[in-house]
Design a protein around this motif. Structure first.
Motif, PDB file in Angstrom:
ATOM      1  N   SER A  42      12.249  -0.339   8.789  1.00 36.04           N
ATOM      2  CA  SER A  42      11.741  -1.609   8.252  1.00 36.04           C
ATOM      3  C   SER A  42      10.382  -1.774   8.928  1.00 36.04           C
ATOM      4  O   SER A  42       9.507  -2.178   8.645  1.00 36.04           O
ATOM      5  CB  SER A  42      12.466  -2.666   8.436  1.00 36.04           C
ATOM      6  OG  SER A  42      12.477  -3.148   9.684  1.00 36.04           O
ATOM      7  N   LEU A  43      10.253  -1.191  10.117  1.00 34.10           N
ATOM      8  CA  LEU A  43       9.115  -1.199  10.900  1.00 34.10           C
ATOM      9  C   LEU A  43       7.848  -0.427  10.295  1.00 34.10           C
ATOM     10  O   LEU A  43       6.600  -0.769  10.543  1.00 34.10           O
ATOM     11  CB  LEU A  43       9.074  -0.967  12.344  1.00 34.10           C
ATOM     12  CG  LEU A  43      10.184  -1.894  13.058  1.00 34.10           C
ATOM     13  CD1 LEU A  43      10.189  -1.628  14.690  1.00 34.10           C
ATOM     14  CD2 LEU A  43      10.030  -3.319  12.975  1.00 34.10           C
ATOM     15  N   THR A  44       8.321   0.572   9.530  1.00 39.78           N
ATOM     16  CA  THR A  44       7.270   1.401   9.084  1.00 39.78           C
ATOM     17  C   THR A  44       7.372   1.730   7.443  1.00 39.78           C
ATOM     18  O   THR A  44       6.396   2.425   7.169  1.00 39.78           O
ATOM     19  CB  THR A  44       7.631   3.011   9.722  1.00 39.78           C
ATOM     20  OG1 THR A  44       8.944   3.398   9.313  1.00 39.78           O
ATOM     21  CG2 THR A  44       7.328   2.986  10.997  1.00 39.78           C
ATOM     22  N   SER A  45       8.071   0.902   6.988  1.00 41.10           N
ATOM     23  CA  SER A  45       8.085   0.769   5.507  1.00 41.10           C
ATOM     24  C   SER A  45       6.863   0.315   4.926  1.00 41.10           C
ATOM     25  O   SER A  45       6.268  -0.875   5.305  1.00 41.10           O
ATOM     26  CB  SER A  45       9.242  -0.124   4.902  1.00 41.10           C
ATOM     27  OG  SER A  45       9.195  -0.567   3.543  1.00 41.10           O
ATOM     28  N   PRO A  46       6.096   0.933   3.926  1.00 37.94           N
ATOM     29  CA  PRO A  46       4.973   0.529   3.356  1.00 37.94           C
ATOM     30  C   PRO A  46       5.384  -0.731   2.426  1.00 37.94           C
ATOM     31  O   PRO A  46       4.386  -1.381   2.040  1.00 37.94           O
ATOM     32  CB  PRO A  46       4.673   1.687   2.343  1.00 37.94           C
ATOM     33  CG  PRO A  46       5.875   2.350   2.047  1.00 37.94           C
ATOM     34  CD  PRO A  46       6.563   2.191   3.399  1.00 37.94           C
ATOM     35  N   PHE A 204       4.989  -4.747  -3.511  1.00 40.54           N
ATOM     36  CA  PHE A 204       4.576  -3.473  -3.817  1.00 40.54           C
ATOM     37  C   PHE A 204       3.170  -3.436  -3.476  1.00 40.54           C
ATOM     38  O   PHE A 204       2.494  -3.952  -2.179  1.00 40.54           O
ATOM     39  CB  PHE A 204       4.568  -3.250  -5.395  1.00 40.54           C
ATOM     40  CG  PHE A 204       3.733  -4.277  -5.931  1.00 40.54           C
ATOM     41  CD1 PHE A 204       2.358  -3.822  -6.588  1.00 40.54           C
ATOM     42  CD2 PHE A 204       4.165  -5.554  -6.382  1.00 40.54           C
ATOM     43  CE1 PHE A 204       1.674  -4.760  -7.223  1.00 40.54           C
ATOM     44  CE2 PHE A 204       3.211  -6.491  -7.212  1.00 40.54           C
ATOM     45  CZ  PHE A 204       2.007  -6.037  -7.459  1.00 40.54           C
ATOM     46  N   VAL A 205       2.710  -2.082  -3.293  1.00 41.20           N
ATOM     47  CA  VAL A 205       1.455  -1.775  -2.608  1.00 41.20           C
ATOM     48  C   VAL A 205       0.630  -1.059  -3.481  1.00 41.20           C
ATOM     49  O   VAL A 205       0.707  -0.375  -4.627  1.00 41.20           O
ATOM     50  CB  VAL A 205       1.792  -0.366  -1.703  1.00 41.20           C
ATOM     51  CG1 VAL A 205       0.625   0.153  -1.078  1.00 41.20           C
ATOM     52  CG2 VAL A 205       2.945  -0.774  -0.709  1.00 41.20           C
ATOM     53  N   VAL A 206      -0.960  -1.802  -3.223  1.00 42.71           N
ATOM     54  CA  VAL A 206      -1.954  -1.261  -3.871  1.00 42.71           C
ATOM     55  C   VAL A 206      -2.626  -0.173  -3.307  1.00 42.71           C
ATOM     56  O   VAL A 206      -3.174  -0.683  -2.049  1.00 42.71           O
ATOM     57  CB  VAL A 206      -3.039  -2.460  -4.263  1.00 42.71           C
ATOM     58  CG1 VAL A 206      -4.206  -2.030  -4.928  1.00 42.71           C
ATOM     59  CG2 VAL A 206      -2.146  -3.428  -4.984  1.00 42.71           C
ATOM     60  N   SER A 243      -5.130   0.058   2.303  1.00 38.21           N
ATOM     61  CA  SER A 243      -4.038  -0.586   1.248  1.00 38.21           C
ATOM     62  C   SER A 243      -3.930  -2.132   1.070  1.00 38.21           C
ATOM     63  O   SER A 243      -4.472  -2.831   2.067  1.00 38.21           O
ATOM     64  CB  SER A 243      -2.794   0.043   1.612  1.00 38.21           C
ATOM     65  OG  SER A 243      -1.936  -0.331   2.439  1.00 38.21           O
ATOM     66  N   PHE A 244      -3.431  -2.614   0.288  1.00 35.84           N
ATOM     67  CA  PHE A 244      -3.034  -3.896   0.110  1.00 35.84           C
ATOM     68  C   PHE A 244      -1.490  -4.081  -0.154  1.00 35.84           C
ATOM     69  O   PHE A 244      -1.030  -3.284  -0.787  1.00 35.84           O
ATOM     70  CB  PHE A 244      -3.508  -4.692  -1.087  1.00 35.84           C
ATOM     71  CG  PHE A 244      -5.257  -4.963  -0.803  1.00 35.84           C
ATOM     72  CD1 PHE A 244      -5.571  -6.306  -0.457  1.00 35.84           C
ATOM     73  CD2 PHE A 244      -6.121  -3.929  -1.016  1.00 35.84           C
ATOM     74  CE1 PHE A 244      -6.889  -6.606  -0.376  1.00 35.84           C
ATOM     75  CE2 PHE A 244      -7.483  -4.306  -1.007  1.00 35.84           C
ATOM     76  CZ  PHE A 244      -7.899  -5.542  -0.603  1.00 35.84           C
ATOM     77  N   ASP A 283       4.550   5.255 -10.304  1.00 39.10           N
ATOM     78  CA  ASP A 283       5.914   5.060  -9.402  1.00 39.10           C
ATOM     79  C   ASP A 283       6.029   3.427  -9.006  1.00 39.10           C
ATOM     80  O   ASP A 283       7.052   3.025  -8.440  1.00 39.10           O
ATOM     81  CB  ASP A 283       6.110   5.937  -8.373  1.00 39.10           C
ATOM     82  CG  ASP A 283       5.135   5.840  -7.266  1.00 39.10           C
ATOM     83  OD1 ASP A 283       4.041   5.144  -7.290  1.00 39.10           O
ATOM     84  OD2 ASP A 283       5.120   6.742  -6.411  1.00 39.10           O
ATOM     85  N   THR A 284       4.802   2.672  -8.945  1.00 37.48           N
ATOM     86  CA  THR A 284       5.107   1.480  -8.602  1.00 37.48           C
ATOM     87  C   THR A 284       5.878   0.579  -9.435  1.00 37.48           C
ATOM     88  O   THR A 284       6.966  -0.330  -8.838  1.00 37.48           O
ATOM     89  CB  THR A 284       3.579   0.424  -8.774  1.00 37.48           C
ATOM     90  OG1 THR A 284       2.684   1.232  -7.972  1.00 37.48           O
ATOM     91  CG2 THR A 284       3.998  -0.855  -8.339  1.00 37.48           C
ATOM     92  N   PHE A 285       6.140   0.785 -10.739  1.00 37.74           N
ATOM     93  CA  PHE A 285       6.919   0.212 -11.610  1.00 37.74           C
ATOM     94  C   PHE A 285       8.476   0.498 -11.479  1.00 37.74           C
ATOM     95  O   PHE A 285       9.303  -0.248 -11.645  1.00 37.74           O
ATOM     96  CB  PHE A 285       6.459   0.155 -12.835  1.00 37.74           C
ATOM     97  CG  PHE A 285       5.164  -0.271 -12.916  1.00 37.74           C
ATOM     98  CD1 PHE A 285       4.450  -1.561 -12.889  1.00 37.74           C
ATOM     99  CD2 PHE A 285       4.195   0.605 -13.345  1.00 37.74           C
ATOM    100  CE1 PHE A 285       3.388  -1.808 -12.901  1.00 37.74           C
ATOM    101  CE2 PHE A 285       2.597   0.441 -13.553  1.00 37.74           C
ATOM    102  CZ  PHE A 285       2.359  -0.975 -13.324  1.00 37.74           C
ATOM    103  N   THR A 286       8.627   1.710 -11.251  1.00 36.15           N
ATOM    104  CA  THR A 286      10.041   2.293 -10.555  1.00 36.15           C
ATOM    105  C   THR A 286      10.554   1.570  -9.521  1.00 36.15           C
ATOM    106  O   THR A 286      11.760   1.080  -9.557  1.00 36.15           O
ATOM    107  CB  THR A 286      10.011   3.851 -10.477  1.00 36.15           C
ATOM    108  OG1 THR A 286       9.672   4.344 -11.942  1.00 36.15           O
ATOM    109  CG2 THR A 286      11.346   4.393 -10.343  1.00 36.15           C
TER     110      THR A 286
END
Length: 380
Positions: A42-46, A204-206, A243-244, A283-286
């Protein structure tokens, strides 16, 4: 032998509390329900949610640290701030325009970083401290609260035997669903209230925008970006990698319906935050359809302690709204006040002779005065 303290929960509040207690001479056992592998992943999850550290939070981090040559936490504030991006503006996006608002009249900023990056700094500091024993993957099954000790009974899975540990007292930093708070109700006259709300959130990630020689932010990194529409809200906060991290807040029923397919989730974003669509990979929406949203809720506990045995800090005691950066910063303020009262007691009482009832009572009283009766009970 130094007094032994149990800290339940290895989030930002529990980690800081454990470090500060160890620095003051206590032997600290930290209990974390997640396994070590899951915690480290979890510490490295985007998709780790963002924290917004305020000046209040940094002041609490610095103030809680006990100065001295053996200090572990004295440099934590600087290390954490170095990972952050300062944000001084809120940009609200509409269908065809946007508006910008300063977060404070004098250029005040908050500091954005991923939750995982923050925990990495705190976790590494705990790992290096000789007075902290970490119990990962441990579920607190029961606590026997006696007049002079608390026995914590934990389990770590069907293949491992249960573990029982004697502690002089226990600090609950285990969040909205606090196990420590549940046990406190059984042994003390406290008023607690918990409520699951209709809303939920998911991240999610931008991603960064590639250019010829580097990558750049898709939007202004000096702003927290906000989209609101009816009952839905999206916020996006900048990270050091350009990223955001975006967080979608919506009614649970709306998210449940949209999660049936990537197409329906894309339509949800198209309707409520169309400005984001050009920046989002497909793949954001998946990801959004396969990630379980986290429910919103609120909790309060008054007082925050039970005798000289149990004390609650952070969301375990008063769940606060995430929209004004209150949760993390309020939890760190709890630690600051706790250490302030503990240091005052240690000025005239040796560590081994310290009785915690009066310390806990003063912490509860100060936080009640800060938040109002019941510790606030605001939305998480």
């Amino acid at each position: 032998m130094p007094p032994t303290v149990g800290v339940v929960g290895a989030g930002p509040v529990g980690c800081l509390a454990a470090l500060e207690l160890a620095q003051r001479g206590f032997h600290v056992h930290v209990y974390e329900r997640q396994s070590r592998d899951a915690y480290l992943a979890s510490l490295t999850s985007p998709y780790s949610p963002n924290e917004m550290v305020t000046r209040r939070g940094l002041q609490a981090l610095r103030a809680a640290s006990r100065p001295g040559p053996t200090s572990v936490t004295a440099s934590l504030a600087s290390s954490i701030q170095a990972l952050c991006i300062p944000v001084d503006t809120r940009e609200t996006h509409y269908a065809t325009s946007s508006s910008r608002q300063r977060l404070g009249p004098h250029g005040e900023a908050v500091y954005s970083l991923r939750h995982g990056a923050l925990l990495r700094v705190l976790y590494d500091a705990m790992q290096s401290h000789h007075a902290i024993d970490m119990h990962m993957g441990c579920h607190v099954d029961a606590m026997d609260v006696l007049s002079d000790a608390v026995y914590i009974h934990t389990s770590s899975g069907p293949s491992l035997p249960p573990l029982s540990t004697r502690c002089d007292w226990v600090v609950g930093c285990d969040g909205w669903h606090s196990i420590v708070r549940q046990h406190m109700v059984r042994v003390a006259d406290v008023h607690t209230a918990t409520e699951t709300l209709e809303g939920a959130w998911v991240t999610f990630v931008v991603p960064p925008v590639p250019s010829l020689s580097t990558v750049t932010f898709a939007m202004d990194p000096g702003s927290v970006h906000v989209w609101t529409h009816d009952t839905l809200c999206v916020t996006a906060c900048p990270n050091r990698d350009a990223s955001f991290t975006a967080t979608l807040y919506a009614p649970a029923t709306l998210l449940s319906e949209a999660r049936k397919s990537a197409t329906s989730m894309q339509q949800l974003v198209q309707t409520h935050a169309p400005h984001l669509l050009p920046y989002l990979p497909t793949d954001t929406f998946t990801h959004l359809t396969t990630t379980t949203p986290t429910p919103l809720g609120r909790a309060s506990c008054e007082p925050m302690h039970a005798g000289a045995s149990l004390l609650l800090l952070g969301d375990a005691a008063h769940t606060l709204t995430p929209f004004n950066a209150q949760g993390l910063n309020g939890g760190w303020d709890d630690v600051r006040i706790f250490m302030d009262e503990l240091d005052a007691a240690l000025e005239h009482t040796p560590l081994a002779a310290l009785h915690m009832h009066s310390v806990f009572a003063r912490v509860s009283r100060r936080r009640r005065d800060d938040h109002g009766q019941g510790g606030g009970g605001k939305t998480v």
